[in-house]
Design an enzyme around this catalytic site. Sequence first.
Site, PDB file in Angstrom:
ATOM      1  N   ALA A   1       0.845  -1.202   0.000  1.00 58.51           N
ATOM      2  CA  ALA A   1       0.000   0.000   0.000  1.00 58.51           C
ATOM      3  C   ALA A   1       0.879   1.251   0.000  1.00 58.51           C
ATOM      4  CB  ALA A   1      -0.907  -0.005   1.225  1.00 58.51           C
TER       5      ALA A   1
ATOM      6  N   SER B   1      -3.037  -5.101  -3.166  1.00 56.55           N
ATOM      7  CA  SER B   1      -2.151  -4.551  -2.137  1.00 56.55           C
ATOM      8  C   SER B   1      -2.594  -4.972  -0.745  1.00 56.55           C
ATOM      9  CB  SER B   1      -2.151  -3.015  -2.183  1.00 56.55           C
ATOM     10  OG  SER B   1      -1.629  -2.522  -3.392  1.00 56.55           O
ATOM     11  N   CYS B   2      -1.624  -5.084   0.135  1.00 53.13           N
ATOM     12  CA  CYS B   2      -1.858  -5.085   1.584  1.00 53.13           C
ATOM     13  C   CYS B   2      -0.711  -4.255   2.145  1.00 53.13           C
ATOM     14  CB  CYS B   2      -1.925  -6.491   2.150  1.00 53.13           C
ATOM     15  SG  CYS B   2      -0.432  -7.479   1.880  1.00 53.13           S
ATOM     16  N   LYS B   3      -0.351  -4.461   3.378  1.00 50.30           N
ATOM     17  CA  LYS B   3       0.708  -3.628   3.955  1.00 50.30           C
ATOM     18  C   LYS B   3       2.019  -3.783   3.197  1.00 50.30           C
ATOM     19  CE  LYS B   3       2.283  -4.627   8.121  1.00 50.30           C
ATOM     20  NZ  LYS B   3       2.329  -4.681   9.602  1.00 50.30           N
TER      21      LYS B   3
END
Length: 945
Positions: free
Chosen positions: A348, A862-864
């Site tokens: 992200a 996306s993620c972290k």
Amino acid sequence: MEDGTQQLGHCMVDMKELSANPEGLTAAGVFLTPKRPQVEFSLACNDLVASGRDRKPNALVQVAVIDPHKQHLVSHACTEIVEANKDPLFLTGVTFPSEYPGSPETLVKLSVYDAKDKSQESSSFLGCATFSVGDLLRAKDERLTLSLRSSDGVCAAGTVVVSRLKMGEMEEVDVDHITTDIPSHKCPLVCESASHVCIDRENNPLTGPVFKNPICKVYRFQTVDSKWMLVREQMEECTLSFSIPKQLLSLYIQEDLSRVQDLKELGELSPHWDNLRKEVMTRYGGIISSYQETLAELDKITGHSFKPSCCKAQKSLEFIPINLHTQRMRVTCPRKTDAFYDVVTVGAPAAHFQGFKCGGLQRLLSRYEAEKKSFSTAYQCIYYSPEHTAKAQEVLSTVSLLQPLITSLADQLLQAAQEHSSPGLRDALKNLSDKTEQFVHTLKDELVKSALLALHAAQPGYISKNQKQTPVQGGQHQGHIHQGSDQNQSPVQGLPGHSPATSITDSTAVCNNVEGSQTTNRGEGGPLKHQDSIPHHKEYDEEEWDRVWANVAKCLNCVIAMVDKLQEEDNNKQEPVPEQQLADVITSHNPGDWREQLRPLVTRLKECVMEVVEKAKRAMTFVLLQEAACSIPQGFLLQQRRDVVFSQALAALACGFIMRLYAGMQDQGFLRQLHLVGLIAQFESLLSTYSEEIGMLEDMEVGISDLQRVTFQITKAKTDDLSDLQPLVCGRRDHFTVEVPLPRVVFQTLPEEIKEGKPLRVFPVLFNVGINEQQTIAERFGDISLQERINQRNFEMLEAYYKSLSEQVPLECLPCFQTPTDIKELLETLGQNVVTKKRKNVEILWIAGTICRRLNGIRFTSCKSAKDRTSMSVTLEQCALLRDEHQLSKDFFIRALDCMRREGCRIENVQKNIKCRKYAFNMLQLMAFPKCYRPPEGTYGKVDS
């Protein structure tokens, strides 16, 4: 147990196709040296003997390569575990890419293990076998059956079957031992080859300068009609991870240096404003110095194409996107053409180094705007809204672009006059009129006028209206205002398409009027002095800007009238005349006369434009000075944070755009959609709305929204060298253009609109659904309004895009899918899901992703850190596509999912990031995950991510 290592990538070249069509590889304008075809093979075992005779083994095969020259063993690949089966057939194959440093003499060692648990940490050795690549290629039917040697080298432990996977050939294999609940039957092992050639990364040389370090995986899965499909995954890094942020940093530095110079050129200011200007310039200097240091650090880094997740909070890498990769799944099925599905995975976009203690950009900007009004009062500034600030930046950007362009076009007009070319004169005049009209329209804004008054008030010796000067001076001003009042009603009206009936007498009067008004400002016929354009030490003439602004239009009308006059005279001279009179005409009128008659008018136009530019630049710079002054230091910190987040987002977008462009180069429907409407860029986010991740989501929302300020432009590369195919970024913070160079041969095949440099738009949309244990807390005890607002707002944007697309592009241009549901129905379903109160409603993400693919869009996940949750999402989407579009058997769905998660590209991505083949989940976390997002047992654990 030996861990698998990263594999080198490949560029597949079919040798038969190459010999039949030697031009095939040069169609992209880049010549490639033919390479050996890659070697891929599948594995199966027979009659395995487990360590305990009363049980069947849980078999897996480790594949290692023995370099014949260096004589050392390198772990290369591993199959999945097939449980409780003495005759296992493995779905995960082995691939040796073309660039792999091997030869026919290269030895391959196969080691078969009986796994006691799914973590593979406890296993017993069953047997091994060794063969050379040359043995496989020379074998009958390119299949080897090898006896497994036990550890003592005496006992037979069963056999292993190695079968080369080849496109275009079919094999039969007994598959009664694949799973215990599938009846015995015969199935083709490899699918029929595609009947068409697609541009994709396996055979497209265009990807060379942008994508690198591929990791390849191959599988075979069964379809509902008991056929076999061949599935390849390919994951690659992208050079834009570093090149785009470095270019942006250079542009940020250049823009801020220019801003400092503009502040210096504001002239003398009162002590209060001069002190504020110095403070603002000091702040700009700090940003410039920081960005220069970061750029210097990035220039030292060579050879890297991605930022691992463990470096996400590193200061020197804060502009670099986290773990940016592309992933392509290519599917070959019986009696169907090949299909491929792309996705870009990236952490992200967020300012991890600055942290999230006070929230992310969305919250910080809202708070900043609310507090700015009180700051403006304290600093004696005028409060300007974000719209006014954006307008000021737009005016500065536009006039800086148009002023040199107008000057250049005016010189072209004089050149055409010198050549006595009527067509050239008409063309040059049309271009000059168009750009001058655009210039005047840009400045038709009350903001400029009010800002000039505010700037005058900030200068020493300012006299307000209640401090009148002598009646004589006042009378002069009144007369001056009246003189221009008739001409500044709507100065633009006379610009577009002048009437040939305009009389020379009238236009001369207008020209004299312009000259008179300018003389009032600058003195008796002296040269134009820009530093005197704003009067000092007297009452400010509020009508002056209207006159100066209108003078540009009047000067252009003078030029137009003179061109009309010259062409009319030229037409009259072409009428038949006696020879003696013709000789007199030729003698008395030489081609230089046109230039001499136009030169004073063109010079006056250029001077008027320059005067307007100077005033507008000062006015807008003063607006931005007040904006900066009343927001110290919060505004500068927010600008830095926004720069960081935007840099990460733009690198990902540029990567996705180029990936999509390369894939659609031969699709005329896609290219038509590209230049008529633009592309949707759908960002899928799995962040929770709790704790630090809510700050990341607030950063990401603003970063993705800021991508609306970006356009793309396709250009023709200077040469066909790969170094000239790197994208270039230009522009300012209010608008950036990414230029994508293509080889000349490819460029020539594009539609004319794209070749002419038409800006290509991208419409970014963001959908977020948190899936982890923190989202459980947010849903039960916290606040998920941010997620709901983001999804609702972006659904409306997606709906508006589809409406625009359906009005301008025939739906036949869109790709065809097996699933019959049309886009309109999908949008209705998505809209219903967005407003439905349902915990962890991942259907929003599934439907949005499906719509994006149906609309020829660009998919992002996306993620972290784009490592763990992203891997679960990407593999789930791939298997869903195999099920919905390629009839993957329901009995194989979970096995396919486990194969991809256990031994596919995503676990290699984890290895690249943290040097460990474990997803960063624990059992407690996974209990909160939707079931389809849980990894296979043994592939997760507590690790540093």
